[in-house]
Design a protein around this motif. Structure first.
Motif, mmCIF file in Angstrom:
data_model
loop_
_atom_site.group_PDB
_atom_site.id
_atom_site.type_symbol
_atom_site.label_atom_id
_atom_site.label_comp_id
_atom_site.label_asym_id
_atom_site.label_seq_id
_atom_site.Cartn_x
_atom_site.Cartn_y
_atom_site.Cartn_z
ATOM 1 N N ALA B 20 0.858 -1.190 0.000
ATOM 2 C CA ALA B 20 0.000 0.000 0.000
ATOM 3 C C ALA B 20 0.888 1.231 0.000
ATOM 4 C CB ALA B 20 -0.920 0.005 1.217
ATOM 5 N N LEU B 21 0.650 2.102 -0.954
ATOM 6 C CA LEU B 21 1.451 3.309 -1.115
ATOM 7 C C LEU B 21 0.551 4.514 -0.842
ATOM 8 C CD1 LEU B 21 3.175 2.303 -4.489
ATOM 9 C CD2 LEU B 21 3.789 1.611 -2.163
ATOM 10 N N ARG B 22 1.074 5.455 -0.054
ATOM 11 C CA ARG B 22 0.245 6.572 0.390
ATOM 12 C C ARG B 22 0.657 7.876 -0.278
ATOM 13 N NH1 ARG B 22 -2.253 8.295 5.753
ATOM 14 N NH2 ARG B 22 -2.009 10.565 5.794
ATOM 15 N N CYS B 23 -0.331 8.714 -0.555
ATOM 16 C CA CYS B 23 -0.076 10.034 -1.114
ATOM 17 C C CYS B 23 -0.857 11.084 -0.332
ATOM 18 C CB CYS B 23 -0.489 10.094 -2.585
ATOM 19 S SG CYS B 23 -0.454 11.758 -3.300
ATOM 20 N N ASP B 24 -0.155 12.117 0.128
ATOM 21 C CA ASP B 24 -0.792 13.270 0.757
ATOM 22 C C ASP B 24 -0.682 14.455 -0.200
ATOM 23 O OD1 ASP B 24 0.116 11.601 3.289
ATOM 24 O OD2 ASP B 24 -1.395 13.050 3.954
ATOM 25 N N PRO B 25 -1.763 14.831 -0.858
ATOM 26 C CA PRO B 25 -1.680 15.935 -1.825
ATOM 27 C C PRO B 25 -1.603 17.280 -1.120
ATOM 28 C CG PRO B 25 -3.946 15.225 -1.586
ATOM 29 C CD PRO B 25 -3.121 14.296 -0.743
ATOM 30 N N ILE B 26 -1.400 18.308 -1.912
ATOM 31 C CA ILE B 26 -1.418 19.664 -1.369
ATOM 32 C C ILE B 26 -2.840 19.960 -0.888
ATOM 33 C CG2 ILE B 26 -1.171 22.106 -1.970
ATOM 34 C CD1 ILE B 26 1.061 21.227 -3.926
ATOM 35 N N SER B 27 -2.926 20.553 0.271
ATOM 36 C CA SER B 27 -4.231 20.824 0.866
ATOM 37 C C SER B 27 -5.093 21.670 -0.071
ATOM 38 C CB SER B 27 -4.037 21.567 2.193
ATOM 39 O OG SER B 27 -5.280 21.890 2.772
ATOM 40 N N GLY B 28 -6.318 21.218 -0.276
ATOM 41 C CA GLY B 28 -7.245 21.964 -1.124
ATOM 42 C C GLY B 28 -7.216 21.566 -2.587
ATOM 43 N N HIS B 29 -6.259 20.740 -2.966
ATOM 44 C CA HIS B 29 -6.198 20.302 -4.362
ATOM 45 C C HIS B 29 -7.268 19.266 -4.631
ATOM 46 C CE1 HIS B 29 -1.989 21.711 -5.864
ATOM 47 N NE2 HIS B 29 -2.719 22.686 -5.346
ATOM 48 N N TYR B 90 6.436 4.933 -8.169
ATOM 49 C CA TYR B 90 5.037 5.334 -8.248
ATOM 50 C C TYR B 90 4.935 6.786 -7.790
ATOM 51 C CZ TYR B 90 4.055 0.558 -9.361
ATOM 52 O OH TYR B 90 4.046 -0.657 -10.000
ATOM 53 N N LEU B 91 4.498 7.627 -8.716
ATOM 54 C CA LEU B 91 4.411 9.063 -8.479
ATOM 55 C C LEU B 91 2.960 9.476 -8.273
ATOM 56 C CD1 LEU B 91 6.778 10.197 -11.364
ATOM 57 C CD2 LEU B 91 7.275 10.475 -8.931
ATOM 58 N N CYS B 92 2.782 10.371 -7.345
ATOM 59 C CA CYS B 92 1.471 10.977 -7.114
ATOM 60 C C CYS B 92 1.587 12.458 -7.464
ATOM 61 C CB CYS B 92 1.079 10.790 -5.654
ATOM 62 S SG CYS B 92 -0.418 11.631 -5.158
ATOM 63 N N ALA B 93 0.566 13.012 -8.072
ATOM 64 C CA ALA B 93 0.545 14.435 -8.405
ATOM 65 C C ALA B 93 -0.824 14.996 -8.062
ATOM 66 C CB ALA B 93 0.849 14.654 -9.889
ATOM 67 N N SER B 94 -0.859 16.266 -7.677
ATOM 68 C CA SER B 94 -2.148 16.903 -7.422
ATOM 69 C C SER B 94 -2.197 18.249 -8.129
ATOM 70 C CB SER B 94 -2.391 17.065 -5.916
ATOM 71 O OG SER B 94 -1.545 18.046 -5.339
ATOM 72 N N SER B 95 -3.396 18.691 -8.402
ATOM 73 C CA SER B 95 -3.596 20.022 -8.967
ATOM 74 C C SER B 95 -4.887 20.596 -8.408
ATOM 75 C CB SER B 95 -3.608 19.988 -10.499
ATOM 76 O OG SER B 95 -4.714 19.272 -10.984
ATOM 77 N N LEU B 96 -4.955 21.914 -8.466
ATOM 78 C CA LEU B 96 -6.098 22.597 -7.859
ATOM 79 C C LEU B 96 -7.392 22.186 -8.544
ATOM 80 C CD1 LEU B 96 -6.673 24.584 -5.618
ATOM 81 C CD2 LEU B 96 -6.387 26.448 -7.228
ATOM 82 N N VAL B 97 -7.344 22.186 -9.880
ATOM 83 C CA VAL B 97 -8.482 21.734 -10.667
ATOM 84 C C VAL B 97 -7.951 20.844 -11.782
ATOM 85 C CG1 VAL B 97 -9.945 23.716 -10.164
ATOM 86 C CG2 VAL B 97 -8.419 23.781 -12.149
ATOM 87 N N ARG B 98 -8.842 20.126 -12.427
ATOM 88 C CA ARG B 98 -8.426 19.153 -13.436
ATOM 89 C C ARG B 98 -7.704 19.802 -14.605
ATOM 90 N NH1 ARG B 98 -12.860 15.699 -16.645
ATOM 91 N NH2 ARG B 98 -13.048 17.642 -17.799
ATOM 92 N N SER B 99 -8.173 20.968 -15.020
ATOM 93 C CA SER B 99 -7.613 21.588 -16.216
ATOM 94 C C SER B 99 -6.415 22.468 -15.912
ATOM 95 C CB SER B 99 -8.686 22.435 -16.899
ATOM 96 O OG SER B 99 -9.154 23.434 -16.000
#
Lengths: 111, 114
Positions: B20-29, B90-99
């Motif tokens: 199990a691999l965990r990802c904590d994105p940027i808050s609010g993303h 295994y990379l995790c990425a986050s963004s504020l919105v999809r676009s």
């Protein structure tokens, strides 16, 4: 054949040289073009972003997109040893959030 | 400010083990992406979440791969009965919105299956 082709290198140049990195692609629907830099054991970070064709400059970095040739470039002026990293191109269609990536070019700047 | 964090940074598993691999994105993303990066290759898309909804899992290579984001923040990528070909970063990425043009990446989890 991959959708995005990128020479893996390594590309080794002396400090201060101008570096040219390139990608070719096959999907004419790609509209967003990015260059990411990835240091060893780190995640990619966005360097340059271009929509459609044209040039974009940011400090020592210039990104060029030639949609007619399906060819994109990243130029680095006055290269520094700290620029040594893997440079990945990525692109996507207008209506698709999925990024399609090149394999990355390993760049080495020799002091 | 805090960026995207991933844990563990390194994982060694015996073939057949579950991980199990965990990802904590940027808050609010809102948007969260998982990628698999093989040695010497660019990242390959695995799956995408918008808040807690998994909107796209077309990149998951087999039904041994499962991802969740139950409360719309932290995400877990689970791999059952690991195989040697699962070895990758295994990379995790986050963004504020999809676009949003920029996806912010974590440092990745390097998985080695023996």
């Amino acid at each position: 054949q991959k959708e995005v082709e990128q020479d893996p290198g390594p590309l080794s140049v002396p400090e201060g040289a101008i570096v040219s990195l390139n990608c070719t692609y096959s999907n004419s629907a790609f509209q967003y073009f990015m260059w990411y830099r990835q240091y060893s054991r780190k995640g990619p970070e966005l360097l340059m972003y271009t929509y459609s064709s044209g040039n974009k400059e940011d400090g020592r970095f210039t990104a060029q997109v030639d949609k007619s040739s399906k060819y994109i470039s990243l130029f680095i002026r006055d290269s520094q040893p700290s620029d040594s990293a893997t440079y990945l191109c990525a692109m996507r269609e207008d209506s698709n959030y999925q990024l399609i990536w090149g394999a990355g070019t390993k760049l080495i700047i020799k002091p | 400010g805090a960026g995207v964090s991933q844990s563990p940074r390194y994982k060694v598993a015996k073939r057949g083990q579950d991980v199990a691999l965990r990802c904590d994105p940027i808050s609010g993303h809102v948007s969260l992406f998982w990628y698999q990066q093989a040695l010497g290759q660019g990242p390959e898309f695995l799956t995408y979440f918008q808040n807690e909804a998994q909107l796209d899992k077309s990149g998951l290579p087999s039904d041994r791969f499962f991802a969740e984001r139950p409360e719309g923040s932290v995400s877990t990528l689970k791999i059952q009965r690991t195989q040697q070909e699962d070895s990758a970063v295994y990379l995790c990425a986050s963004s504020l919105v999809r676009s949003q043009k920029e996806q912010f990446f974590g440092p990745g989890t390097r998985l080695t299956v023996l």
